[in-house]
Design a protein around this motif. Structure first.
Motif, PDB file in Angstrom:
ATOM      1  N   ALA A  52       0.835  -1.220   0.000  1.00 33.89           N
ATOM      2  CA  ALA A  52       0.000   0.000   0.000  1.00 33.89           C
ATOM      3  C   ALA A  52       0.860   1.255   0.000  1.00 33.89           C
ATOM      4  O   ALA A  52       0.493   2.277   0.561  1.00 33.89           O
ATOM      5  N   SER A  53       2.014   1.178  -0.655  1.00 36.25           N
ATOM      6  CA  SER A  53       2.924   2.317  -0.715  1.00 36.25           C
ATOM      7  C   SER A  53       3.535   2.414  -2.105  1.00 36.25           C
ATOM      8  O   SER A  53       4.279   1.522  -2.526  1.00 36.25           O
ATOM      9  N   THR A  91      -6.323   7.536  -5.466  1.00 35.11           N
ATOM     10  CA  THR A  91      -6.609   8.233  -4.208  1.00 35.11           C
ATOM     11  C   THR A  91      -7.657   9.318  -4.414  1.00 35.11           C
ATOM     12  O   THR A  91      -8.558   9.492  -3.586  1.00 35.11           O
ATOM     13  N   GLN A  95     -11.313   9.465  -2.520  1.00 38.65           N
ATOM     14  CA  GLN A  95     -11.690  10.576  -1.653  1.00 38.65           C
ATOM     15  C   GLN A  95     -13.032  11.171  -2.044  1.00 38.65           C
ATOM     16  O   GLN A  95     -13.840  11.523  -1.180  1.00 38.65           O
ATOM     17  N   PRO A 133       1.326   4.238   3.231  1.00 38.56           N
ATOM     18  CA  PRO A 133       0.002   3.703   3.546  1.00 38.56           C
ATOM     19  C   PRO A 133      -0.893   4.702   4.289  1.00 38.56           C
ATOM     20  O   PRO A 133      -0.435   5.423   5.181  1.00 38.56           O
ATOM     21  N   SER A 134      -2.154   4.756   3.875  1.00 36.45           N
ATOM     22  CA  SER A 134      -3.210   5.557   4.514  1.00 36.45           C
ATOM     23  C   SER A 134      -2.973   7.061   4.464  1.00 36.45           C
ATOM     24  O   SER A 134      -3.583   7.803   5.234  1.00 36.45           O
ATOM     25  N   ILE A 137      -6.146   9.250   3.959  1.00 33.81           N
ATOM     26  CA  ILE A 137      -7.017   9.602   5.083  1.00 33.81           C
ATOM     27  C   ILE A 137      -6.709  11.016   5.575  1.00 33.81           C
ATOM     28  O   ILE A 137      -7.620  11.774   5.933  1.00 33.81           O
ATOM     29  N   LEU A 161     -12.645   3.970   8.481  1.00 25.75           N
ATOM     30  CA  LEU A 161     -11.276   3.574   8.828  1.00 25.75           C
ATOM     31  C   LEU A 161     -11.113   2.057   8.884  1.00 25.75           C
ATOM     32  O   LEU A 161     -10.055   1.523   8.559  1.00 25.75           O
ATOM     33  N   ASP A 164     -10.389   0.847   5.449  1.00 21.66           N
ATOM     34  CA  ASP A 164      -9.474   1.680   4.659  1.00 21.66           C
ATOM     35  C   ASP A 164      -8.228   0.933   4.226  1.00 21.66           C
ATOM     36  O   ASP A 164      -7.718   1.178   3.136  1.00 21.66           O
ATOM     37  N   ARG A 165      -7.713   0.027   5.034  1.00 26.35           N
ATOM     38  CA  ARG A 165      -6.479  -0.670   4.667  1.00 26.35           C
ATOM     39  C   ARG A 165      -6.662  -1.473   3.378  1.00 26.35           C
ATOM     40  O   ARG A 165      -5.808  -1.428   2.482  1.00 26.35           O
ATOM     41  N   ASP A 168      -7.026   0.903   0.577  1.00 26.16           N
ATOM     42  CA  ASP A 168      -5.741   1.564   0.336  1.00 26.16           C
ATOM     43  C   ASP A 168      -4.850   0.689  -0.538  1.00 26.16           C
ATOM     44  O   ASP A 168      -4.151   1.179  -1.434  1.00 26.16           O
ATOM     45  N   THR A 172      -3.701   2.026  -4.189  1.00 28.59           N
ATOM     46  CA  THR A 172      -2.271   2.168  -4.454  1.00 28.59           C
ATOM     47  C   THR A 172      -1.886   1.406  -5.709  1.00 28.59           C
ATOM     48  O   THR A 172      -1.062   1.883  -6.506  1.00 28.59           O
TER      49      THR A 172
END
Length: 202
Positions: A52-53, A91, A95, A133-134, A137, A161, A164-165, A168, A172
């Motif tokens: 997630a990065s 992202t 959002q 990651p995240s 948010i 939340l 979200d992981r 995410d 990503t």
């Protein structure tokens, strides 16, 4: 049930962007066969999904476009680090959906003008999001405040939340796919002698 519908909407939007929009850009603007190009992107996309990065995935992303898809180091070294920072299309999409979901939960009627502000702010906020990651948010707070929903920030984010992981990881992957697609397009505009996977008129 509401959070499930929200998650499904996000995944559906991200899936459409990754499976339809980006391959069409790759086909018509990058002049590359999406299926052939995907073979060289697979490892980077899977790494983006697991970490997630986009920043952590950057070395694998560069290796994929250079060694597997024949894009020069000159193009990859410029496009991909820049894209890992500012090209957060997944992202931005997430959002916008998250703001609409939180507004519906609290019975807030967003006008067309408010929705346009959400789209614009989500796009701009995603540009400044870190590739960790995240990070989305944090920038979601900016988008919520842009349409006067600041009083619902804490409770609204708490609602999403928990899922979200997972979301995410998916967004990503879409972010990295967008970076890879852009690298093919820039390589084409720079006149790099790549293997012609798609025979399209100039």
């Amino acid at each position: 049930i509401a959070v499930g519908k929200y998650s499904f909407t996000v995944v559906l939007g991200l899936g459409f962007h990754a499976i339809v929009t980006l391959p069409l850009i790759l086909w018509f603007l990058g002049r590359r066969n999406p299926l052939t190009y995907a073979k060289g992107m697979a490892q980077a996309i899977l790494n983006a999904f697991s970490t997630a990065s986009s920043s952590a995935t950057l070395p694998i992303t560069m290796e994929g476009v250079e060694e597997e898809n024949g894009i020069s180091n000159r193009t990859a070294s410029f496009v991909l680090p820049l894209g890992a920072t500012i090209n957060m299309d997944g992202t931005a999409l997430y959002q916008a959906v998250a703001v609409m979901f939180i507004a519906q939960i609290y019975g807030i009627d967003l006008s067309l003008a408010d929705q346009l502000i959400v789209v614009l702010t989500a796009t701009l906020a995603s540009v400044g999001a870190a590739g960790v990651p995240s990070a989305g948010i944090i920038t979601l707070i900016i988008v919520l405040n842009s349409v006067g929903m600041g009083q619902h920030v804490q409770a609204g984010i708490a609602l999403i939340l928990g899922v979200d992981r997972i979301l995410d990881m998916i967004r990503t992957s879409v972010n990295v796919t967008g970076d890879l697609t852009c690298s093919a397009f820039i390589a084409r505009t720079e006149g790099e002698s790549l293997k012609e996977d798609v025979a399209l008129p100039a």
